[in-house]
Each structure stands twice: as C-alpha cells, then as structure tokens.
Design a protein around this motif. Structure first.
Motif, PDB file in Angstrom:
ATOM      1  N   LEU A 150       0.822  -1.208   0.000  1.00 34.10           N
ATOM      2  CA  LEU A 150       0.000   0.000   0.000  1.00 34.10           C
ATOM      3  C   LEU A 150       0.857   1.260   0.000  1.00 34.10           C
ATOM      4  CD1 LEU A 150      -3.044   0.675   0.097  1.00 34.10           C
ATOM      5  CD2 LEU A 150      -2.836   0.852   2.573  1.00 34.10           C
ATOM      6  N   LEU A 151       2.002   1.204   0.687  1.00 38.79           N
ATOM      7  CA  LEU A 151       2.905   2.357   0.760  1.00 38.79           C
ATOM      8  C   LEU A 151       3.929   2.331  -0.365  1.00 38.79           C
ATOM      9  CD1 LEU A 151       3.571   2.368   4.618  1.00 38.79           C
ATOM     10  CD2 LEU A 151       1.789   3.568   3.337  1.00 38.79           C
ATOM     11  N   ILE A 295      -5.015   4.229   3.950  1.00 40.14           N
ATOM     12  CA  ILE A 295      -3.588   4.324   4.275  1.00 40.14           C
ATOM     13  C   ILE A 295      -3.404   4.870   5.691  1.00 40.14           C
ATOM     14  CG2 ILE A 295      -1.442   5.532   3.710  1.00 40.14           C
ATOM     15  CD1 ILE A 295      -2.361   5.401   0.762  1.00 40.14           C
ATOM     16  N   GLY A 296      -4.153   5.917   6.034  1.00 47.20           N
ATOM     17  CA  GLY A 296      -4.064   6.484   7.371  1.00 47.20           C
ATOM     18  C   GLY A 296      -4.401   5.464   8.433  1.00 47.20           C
ATOM     19  N   HIS A 297      -5.447   4.708   8.186  1.00 47.72           N
ATOM     20  CA  HIS A 297      -5.861   3.682   9.142  1.00 47.72           C
ATOM     21  C   HIS A 297      -4.813   2.582   9.249  1.00 47.72           C
ATOM     22  CE1 HIS A 297      -8.691   1.343  11.532  1.00 47.72           C
ATOM     23  NE2 HIS A 297      -8.436   0.307  10.760  1.00 47.72           N
ATOM     24  N   PHE A 298      -4.196   2.231   8.116  1.00 46.04           N
ATOM     25  CA  PHE A 298      -3.194   1.171   8.104  1.00 46.04           C
ATOM     26  C   PHE A 298      -1.940   1.592   8.868  1.00 46.04           C
ATOM     27  CE2 PHE A 298      -0.098  -1.778   6.241  1.00 46.04           C
ATOM     28  CZ  PHE A 298      -0.810  -2.961   6.324  1.00 46.04           C
ATOM     29  N   PHE A 299      -1.549   2.847   8.721  1.00 48.32           N
ATOM     30  CA  PHE A 299      -0.442   3.373   9.511  1.00 48.32           C
ATOM     31  C   PHE A 299      -0.740   3.210  10.999  1.00 48.32           C
ATOM     32  CE2 PHE A 299       1.588   5.988   6.076  1.00 48.32           C
ATOM     33  CZ  PHE A 299       2.901   5.669   6.376  1.00 48.32           C
ATOM     34  N   GLU A 301      -3.041   1.323  12.672  1.00 48.98           N
ATOM     35  CA  GLU A 301      -3.356   0.009  13.217  1.00 48.98           C
ATOM     36  C   GLU A 301      -2.256  -1.015  13.008  1.00 48.98           C
ATOM     37  OE1 GLU A 301      -6.042  -1.071  14.939  1.00 48.98           O
ATOM     38  OE2 GLU A 301      -6.769   0.977  15.053  1.00 48.98           O
ATOM     39  N   ARG A 302      -1.448  -0.877  11.948  1.00 49.08           N
ATOM     40  CA  ARG A 302      -0.504  -1.935  11.604  1.00 49.08           C
ATOM     41  C   ARG A 302       0.950  -1.465  11.569  1.00 49.08           C
ATOM     42  NH1 ARG A 302      -2.342  -7.022  11.656  1.00 49.08           N
ATOM     43  NH2 ARG A 302      -1.011  -7.610   9.901  1.00 49.08           N
ATOM     44  N   VAL A 303       1.224  -0.440  10.770  1.00 52.33           N
ATOM     45  CA  VAL A 303       2.619  -0.060  10.518  1.00 52.33           C
ATOM     46  C   VAL A 303       3.306   0.453  11.780  1.00 52.33           C
ATOM     47  CG1 VAL A 303       4.137   1.460   9.204  1.00 52.33           C
ATOM     48  CG2 VAL A 303       2.157   0.425   8.085  1.00 52.33           C
ATOM     49  N   ILE A 304       2.670   1.384  12.478  1.00 49.89           N
ATOM     50  CA  ILE A 304       3.315   1.976  13.656  1.00 49.89           C
ATOM     51  C   ILE A 304       3.509   0.950  14.779  1.00 49.89           C
ATOM     52  CG2 ILE A 304       3.038   3.698  15.498  1.00 49.89           C
ATOM     53  CD1 ILE A 304       1.765   5.542  13.412  1.00 49.89           C
ATOM     54  N   PRO A 305       2.494   0.173  15.135  1.00 51.59           N
ATOM     55  CA  PRO A 305       2.710  -0.788  16.236  1.00 51.59           C
ATOM     56  C   PRO A 305       3.659  -1.927  15.870  1.00 51.59           C
ATOM     57  CG  PRO A 305       0.355  -0.368  15.871  1.00 51.59           C
ATOM     58  CD  PRO A 305       1.093   0.198  14.700  1.00 51.59           C
ATOM     59  N   ARG A 306       3.759  -2.283  14.572  1.00 49.46           N
ATOM     60  CA  ARG A 306       4.492  -3.494  14.178  1.00 49.46           C
ATOM     61  C   ARG A 306       5.631  -3.183  13.205  1.00 49.46           C
ATOM     62  NH1 ARG A 306       1.374  -8.133  14.678  1.00 49.46           N
ATOM     63  NH2 ARG A 306       2.002  -8.928  12.640  1.00 49.46           N
TER      64      ARG A 306
END
Length: 355
Positions: A150-151, A295-299, A301-306
């Motif tokens: 996605l990124l 994309i904002g939601h994915f950052f 929920e997923r990218v930042i924590p993991r």
C-alpha cells in the motif's frame, strides 16, 4: 477492533449534520421488497424493531467513543516503547547485550547462521569496514514502506533519499472532550530537502449513526483529513517537476522557451490530500479519498505498532494470510451467487427479503 470494523473505520463519505433522526415510513417501504404485502399489524411491529435497532446503534456509538478514550490512554503507555525504538533506529543509543537477547526456535537459528555464513563469503572488506561505522538501523522506515504494498506504490525513486532521514512515525489521539481524531506524526532529522522536522496528517473521525442512514452504522469512520505545509528548500520540492515549453509569437514569429512547474507523483503528496468537491465526487476522486483514509488507518493500526516486523518481512506473512482468507470467502460468495442464479426459477415474489 476486528477486521470488519477496521474496514468500516477506513471508509469515507460521512454525511454530517446533527438533526434528530426521524423514521420515514415511505422510505422503509421502498427499501423492503413487497413490504406493502405485509399485514398492517406486522408493519407496525417492524417499525418498532427498527426503532430498537436505532437505539442499539446509538449505544454502539457510545461504546466506540469509550474505545477511543481507551486507545488514547494506552497511547501514553506505548510512547516510552516507541521513543526507545526511535533512539535505537537513529543510533542515538546502543542497546545493551541484555536488550539484544532474542530467543528463537532452533530452525530459525540454523537459518540465521546459514545466512550469516553466506553473507560473510559475499561480503567485501570495504563493506565490512563501512558496517562498523554505521549507527542505528539504516533506512529503517524506508525499508518498512517498501515492504508494504500500500505504501510502496506511493514511493518514487526521488522520494527515497528524503525518507532515509525519517527517524520515527507516531500516532497521537485527540484529547478528552474534543472531536474524535488521530494524527500521524512523521519525525525527520535535519536534511537538505525541507526545513520541517515534523510532518503531520490529521484524520477526523465520526462515531455516530448517520442521520440519513442510521441503521447502516458499523463503527467509527474517517470522514476527513488534513495535511501540513512542507517548507521545501529551493529546487528540492519532489512533488513538482520543471518542464520547458517553446512558445511562438503570433505576430513576430519569434520563439521563446518558458519553464513551468507541474505536479508529479511523490509519497509527499500524502501531506496535501485532495478534498471532496461541494458538487459531489466522481468515481476517481471517491477512490482517491477512500485510499487515503485506508492508508491512514493502516499506519495507525498496523505499521506503527508493528514496524520492526514489516522491516524484517515477518508481518507480511500475516497480511498475506488475511488476504488469502478474504479471497477464499469471496470465492465462496461467488459460488453462492451462482447457486442462487440456478434457482431463480423457484423464486417466490411473495417472500419478504430484508437485507
């Protein structure tokens, strides 16, 4: 929050407004096939059930408001962890031997040992010297972005040298009593491209049934977002490119060359999001805004924590598993639809179907 609610939260197109909802019986009749065939007493009971459903939706909205407050509370607990991650990635601190201990399965140990042996054989002496001088984890966030489809689709070659200066990505939630938002914060070290050390993207959310369609409520949804101004150094703005165009004077016939800046694709367009038009949206604009929300939601929920798991590629296996499950479910739905088509001849027009 489960995957269904993740999808509902990432969707856009909130209607807004705060007028109390009034049930429109004519609208209900139009939505339910053959509703008019129901006996009047049954219709009255259906209206009562609809009102109960609306009460349930309003309770659910309050539930998600409290979930947001809980997220805000725990964001404060996560912060020291993310700060430590930033310090290690940037090379500001060197983790202790104890902090570097990681117990893995024997199979993973064997694999790591084999990779290390192979790398040692292929490694040049000059590369070995460079690695000793390197601090932190070079290109950490750039690698994370490249590993996320996605990124990665947003990244251009001219973005990569800039993202090498990205030191941390964090999320901040709105304060109690304030409208529900979350802010993505991108922390950069000093660089030759722009003077900002912090770039932000704010996502505005809504957690209440829509006045026009309250019974469709499935949880919080992103309804708008706003970026920030990037203070580019002269000639360094990668969101535009300079093109030259020749112009011919109609009277004298002379030709001159003019330069003009035109937009070009870049990850940094993420901080200048498109807005919905007051006249309504076309399909392409609607898709662009929905993708931005996703994309904002994915950052968040997923990218930042993991992040480290995306850096190593381990999180990609989890994402692929989810995609495979979704695909299988979709295939089953297609089969069901085909089965329904085969049985169309047995359709009874007197049967009431409520979706």
């Amino acid at each position: 929050m489960d995957r269904k609610n993740e999808k509902s939260e990432a969707k856009g197109g909130g209607k807004g407004g705060n007028k109390p909802f009034q049930l429109d019986k004519h609208e209900i009749i139009e939505r339910i096939p053959n509703f008019h065939l129901l006996p009047k007493p049954v219709k009255r009971r259906v209206y009562a059930l609809k009102r109960l459903q609306l009460q349930s939706a309003n309770i659910e909205a309050k539930f998600y408001e409290e979930v947001h407050e809980l997220e805000r509370k725990y964001a404060g607990l996560y912060q020291p962890v993310y700060d430590k991650r930033r310090e290690i990635v940037s090379g500001a601190v060197e983790p202790t031997d104890e902090e570097c201990e990681w117990h893995s399965d024997q199979e993973e140990d064997d694999l790591a040992e084999n990779l290390q042996k192979k790398a040692a054989l292929e490694e040049k002496p000059a590369d070995s010297a460079d690695s000793v001088d390197q601090k932190g984890v070079p290109d950490f966030w750039l690698t994370v972005f490249k590993h996320v489809d996605l990124l990665g689709e947003m990244l251009q070659e001219h973005d990569e040298p800039i993202l090498k200066h990205l030191q941390n990505v964090t999320v901040k939630f709105s304060e109690p009593g304030k409208p529900m938002t979350f802010t993505l914060e991108f922390h950069f070290e000093s660089n030759s491209y722009f003077s900002n050390t912090l770039l932000t993207k704010v996502y505005h959310m809504k957690s209440e049934p829509d006045n026009n369609d309250p019974l469709s409520f499935e949880g919080p949804e992103i309804v708008d977002c706003e970026g920030c101004k990037i203070d580019w150094h002269k000639g360094k703005d990668v969101t535009v490119k300079v093109v030259k165009k020749k112009q011919k004077h109609k009277g004298r016939g002379t030709i001159r060359t003019v330069t003009k800046e035109v937009p070009q694709e870049s990850f940094f367009n993420f901080f200048n999001p498109v807005k919905a038009s007051p006249e309504g949206m076309d399909e392409e604009l609607d898709f662009t805004i929905a993708t931005d929300f996703e994309i904002g939601h994915f950052f968040r929920e997923r990218v930042i924590p993991r992040a480290v798991l995306y850096f190593t590629g381990e999180a990609l296996e989890d994402d692929e598993s989810f995609e495979e499950e979704d695909l299988e479910e979709g295939e089953e739905e297609d089969l069901d639809e085909e089965g329904d088509e085969e049985e169309e001849g047995d359709f009874d027009p007197t049967v009431i179907r409520v979706s």
